[in-house]
Motif scaffolding. Structure first.
Motif, PDB file in Angstrom:
ATOM      1  N   HIS A 185       6.369  -1.352  -7.307  1.00 37.96           N
ATOM      2  CA  HIS A 185       7.836  -1.320  -7.286  1.00 37.96           C
ATOM      3  C   HIS A 185       8.351  -2.062  -6.056  1.00 37.96           C
ATOM      4  O   HIS A 185       8.023  -1.710  -4.927  1.00 37.96           O
ATOM      5  N   ALA A 215       6.655   6.547  -5.314  1.00 44.29           N
ATOM      6  CA  ALA A 215       6.726   5.129  -5.676  1.00 44.29           C
ATOM      7  C   ALA A 215       6.231   4.300  -4.493  1.00 44.29           C
ATOM      8  O   ALA A 215       6.579   4.586  -3.345  1.00 44.29           O
ATOM      9  N   GLU A 241       5.371   0.298  -2.796  1.00 38.61           N
ATOM     10  CA  GLU A 241       5.691  -1.125  -2.876  1.00 38.61           C
ATOM     11  C   GLU A 241       4.510  -1.997  -2.454  1.00 38.61           C
ATOM     12  O   GLU A 241       4.641  -3.215  -2.399  1.00 38.61           O
ATOM     13  N   ASP A 275      11.346  -2.034  -5.024  1.00 37.23           N
ATOM     14  CA  ASP A 275      12.424  -1.294  -4.365  1.00 37.23           C
ATOM     15  C   ASP A 275      12.261   0.207  -4.598  1.00 37.23           C
ATOM     16  O   ASP A 275      13.006   0.807  -5.376  1.00 37.23           O
ATOM     17  N   PRO A 276      11.299   0.847  -3.914  1.00 35.33           N
ATOM     18  CA  PRO A 276      11.137   2.298  -4.083  1.00 35.33           C
ATOM     19  C   PRO A 276      12.374   3.089  -3.688  1.00 35.33           C
ATOM     20  O   PRO A 276      12.663   4.124  -4.302  1.00 35.33           O
ATOM     21  N   LEU A 300      14.682   3.458  -6.513  1.00 30.97           N
ATOM     22  CA  LEU A 300      14.254   4.482  -7.463  1.00 30.97           C
ATOM     23  C   LEU A 300      14.637   5.876  -6.978  1.00 30.97           C
ATOM     24  O   LEU A 300      14.949   6.750  -7.784  1.00 30.97           O
TER      25      LEU A 300
END
Length: 306
Positions: free
Chosen positions: A133, A100, A102, A135-136, A139
């Motif tokens: 994203h 992920a 950001e 807020d990786p 996740l």
């Protein structure tokens, strides 16, 4: 001839050739310039030969240096393969890396790194968690990602951070913009401009968090998802932007837009790879981070490894 030739010497020779100079080679190897120069001099003293022609730019190998480079080209890949095999024996060869990110520009270097990594670890399932994203790390906690690319370390988070690289964020202006004549832009220079950014929270924009907000400057705003769209708007005098220099280097080389430092000392950002502590020691995770660092060091202009 007897000499204490070590792997670190071969890595030094390879890094010097790949980067073209002592400064960038030292960054690549996480050494000071003086330490690298001392290591090189010791090796030359042992052989009684120069390995590089002095005052050549980029550095040029002597015949002795060329022979060591040939050795490094042969030995270092084999060492890497052996270490990966040992990691497979220790940790197993299979796993997953759901990544992920950001930052919108991360894909420019992430995809080549993944392409480099994939044939080394064919059993590891590589995947990108689609979309941007904010807020990786969140996740990761929700078990929806295995690795997150983030711009800041939060020591309160129960994750392990691998340092990646540091880069400069530059102001981008139309070539005929009145501010293009400045040597650097200050916070107040943005006051009467339209700032064009990616559509992300302000806390994720270094130029706002580190420069404009502390100075109380609130420029007009406009956003776009695509880097090329932002640059088109800048070139047509619809506003100014602040983006990583490496991300816009091809456009700067073509003089499509003009770049200027932000602040007298420049504005810099950093990137890290965040993983759960339980995965930090896995061989394929460590190798992925090493692959990212190596591919970025060789392909992204102006960055320095952390």
């Amino acid at each position: 001839m007897s000499t204490a030739l070590e792997l670190r010497h071969l890595r030094t020779i390879a890094a010097l050739v790949e980067t073209g100079g002592v400064a960038r080679a030292a960054e690549r190897l996480n050494l000071t310039q003086s330490a690298l120069s001392h290591q090189l001099k010791q090796l030359e003293d042992q052989f009684g030969l120069s390995l590089f022609e002095r005052k050549s730019q980029p550095l040029k190998l002597t015949p002795a240096g060329q022979r060591l480079l040939a050795l490094s080209d042969q030995v270092l890949p084999q060492v890497g393969d052996a270490l990966r095999d040992i990691g497979r024996i220790r940790d197993g060869a299979a796993g997953s890396l759901r990544i992920a990110v950001e930052c919108h520009t991360c894909f420019d270097w992430l995809m080549p790194a993944m392409d480099e990594f994939r044939p080394r670890w064919p059993e590891v399932e590589l995947d990108i968690v689609s979309g941007f994203h904010a807020d990786p790390v969140g996740l990761i906690h929700q078990n929806e990602a295995d690795l997150g690319i983030v711009s800041e370390r939060d020591e309160a988070e129960p994750v392990h951070y691998f340092p990646l690289f540091r880069y400069e964020i530059v102001a981008l202006l139309a070539n005929d913009h009145q501010l293009a004549g400045r040597t650097a832009l200050q916070a107040e220079d943005f006051a009467d401009e339209t700032l064009i950014t990616y559509p992300v929270p302000d806390d994720m924009l270094d130029v706002i968090r580190q420069v404009l907000r502390p100075a109380g400057v609130q420029p007009r705003r406009r956003s776009s998802e695509l880097t090329v769209a932002i640059l088109q708007l800048v070139a047509s005098r619809r506003g100014v932007a602040a983006l990583p220099e490496w991300a816009v280097a091809p456009y700067l080389e073509r003089r499509y837009v003009t770049a200027r430092p932000i602040g007298e000392q420049g504005l810099f950002g950093e990137l890290y790879a965040a993983v759960p502590p339980s995965r930090a020691g896995l061989a394929y995770v460590e190798d992925f981070v090493d692959t990212v660092r190596a591919t970025c060091a060789s392909s992204l202009p102006g960055i320095s490894l952390l």
